[in-house]
Design a protein around this motif. Structure first.
Motif, mmCIF file in Angstrom:
data_model
loop_
_atom_site.group_PDB
_atom_site.id
_atom_site.type_symbol
_atom_site.label_atom_id
_atom_site.label_comp_id
_atom_site.label_asym_id
_atom_site.label_seq_id
_atom_site.Cartn_x
_atom_site.Cartn_y
_atom_site.Cartn_z
ATOM 1 N N PRO A 158 13.797 -3.008 2.584
ATOM 2 C CA PRO A 158 14.522 -2.713 3.829
ATOM 3 C C PRO A 158 14.206 -1.340 4.404
ATOM 4 O O PRO A 158 14.521 -1.061 5.563
ATOM 5 N N GLU A 159 13.574 -0.482 3.594
ATOM 6 C CA GLU A 159 13.171 0.835 4.087
ATOM 7 C C GLU A 159 11.932 0.767 4.978
ATOM 8 O O GLU A 159 11.640 1.711 5.716
ATOM 9 N N ALA B 219 0.822 -1.218 0.000
ATOM 10 C CA ALA B 219 0.000 0.000 0.000
ATOM 11 C C ALA B 219 0.849 1.259 0.000
ATOM 12 O O ALA B 219 0.369 2.330 -0.391
ATOM 13 N N GLY B 220 2.113 1.148 0.465
ATOM 14 C CA GLY B 220 3.014 2.289 0.399
ATOM 15 C C GLY B 220 3.443 2.883 1.727
ATOM 16 O O GLY B 220 3.999 3.986 1.751
ATOM 17 N N VAL B 221 3.214 2.185 2.834
ATOM 18 C CA VAL B 221 3.595 2.745 4.135
ATOM 19 C C VAL B 221 5.113 2.732 4.302
ATOM 20 O O VAL B 221 5.821 1.967 3.643
ATOM 21 N N VAL B 222 5.591 3.563 5.219
ATOM 22 C CA VAL B 222 7.023 3.563 5.548
ATOM 23 C C VAL B 222 7.303 2.796 6.833
ATOM 24 O O VAL B 222 8.461 2.478 7.122
ATOM 25 N N ALA B 223 6.257 2.504 7.614
ATOM 26 C CA ALA B 223 6.434 1.734 8.850
ATOM 27 C C ALA B 223 5.130 1.053 9.209
ATOM 28 O O ALA B 223 4.045 1.604 8.983
ATOM 29 N N VAL B 224 5.250 -0.147 9.780
ATOM 30 C CA VAL B 224 4.103 -0.927 10.233
ATOM 31 C C VAL B 224 4.226 -1.115 11.739
ATOM 32 O O VAL B 224 5.232 -1.622 12.224
#
Length: 293
Positions: free
Chosen positions: A146-147, A102-107
């Protein structure tokens, strides 16, 4: 659009302050103000979309749709609340993959039993620490990029006390969480001790009306935090504004009052994308006489 990298920001020592974005109107206003990162709160996105409490009622599919929409609308990197991972280890695996796509940078995942509860409300229960440790390991293995960072939250403060929550936070960092989040700490002393003890970047939850004392960005940096979310601010502000104008309408029969500010309609049209629509119409619209027969 390339979104800011949360990983790079933390590695560079940038303090990350992320407002909660509860709906897409707030998202476009946030774009105007300009934030590098925003927070997709399970509580507030569920409340705005479904009118339901944060009690494990909204499904993974519903929340994924909401998060994906925010990632599309927002110019900022989206830090996404994924509750407990929506089930067991296989669910965690699919949740991380889905949120990442979906495009998140953190979960962010947490150690509550399902159905979970808002971290600042009663009747929470937590799973054994080993169960959460396994979820963290699955989550870090599931990500393809990895981002994408994994934020591990513990809700043990009100169940096992501060020492129990701290022990879990340490274990979750050792298990591979990129960021550790001790939810609902109840004093600045606890906040300082947690930041002194945990070597991973620490996240604070500045939930207005919640159990944790609200501190400014400068104060949180001094305490030792690397990032902070303000999940409730926009939702509570929007609710207060809606209540004010609805009271005005009910009692005065008008929407006009110097005491009830309204966002400029022309500017909002621009924020939501009507300029592009009108440019398209000017380019492609035919006069009635030009319509093909």
């Amino acid at each position: 659009m390339n979104k800011p990298s949360l990983k790079t920001a933390l590695e560079n020592g940038q303090f990350v302050l992320a407002p909660g974005i509860h709906d897409m109107i707030t998202a476009v206003v946030s774009n105007k103000i300009g934030f590098d990162f925003v927070y997709a709160s399970g509580y507030w996105m569920g409340a705005s979309a479904l009118g339901l409490p944060d009690a494990g009622i909204a499904s993974y599919t519903q929340m994924l749709d909401r998060v994906a929409t925010l990632c599309r609308v927002s110019n900022a990197g989206v830090i996404a609340d994924a509750d407990t991972g929506y089930g067991g280890l296989l669910n965690v695996h699919h949740t991380v993959r889905g949120y990442e796509e979906a495009g998140v940078v953190a979960v962010q995942i947490e150690d509550q039993e399902f159905p979970k509860k808002c971290g600042h409300t009663p009747f929470k229960r937590v799973v054994p620490a080993i169960d959460m440790i396994e979820k963290i390991k699955v989550a870090t293995e599931a990500r393809r990029n990895p981002e994408t960072l994994i934020i591990a939250r513990t809700d043990a403060r009100q169940i096992e006390g501060f020492e129990g929550a701290l022990k879990r936070g340490l274990a979750y960092g050792e298990a591979g969480a990129d960021v550790v989040f001790l939810e609902a700490l109840e004093s600045e002393e606890e906040m300082r001790e947690a930041c002194r003890s945990v070597s991973r970047p620490m996240m604070a939850n500045m939930a207005d009306g919640g159990k944790t004392p609200i501190r400014s960005r400068a104060e949180m940096q001094d305490i030792g935090y690397s990032m902070a979310i303000f999940p409730a601010a926009t939702g509570l502000a929007a609710a207060a504004a809606a209540e004010a104008v609805l009271n005005l309408l009910k009692h005065e029969g008008t929407s006009l009052s110097p005491d009830v500010p309204l966002f400029d309609f022309t500017e909002f049209n621009s924020l939501i994308g009507f300029d592009e629509v009108w440019d398209f119409e000017r380019r492609w619209a035919r006069e009635p006489k030009d319509e093909p027969r």
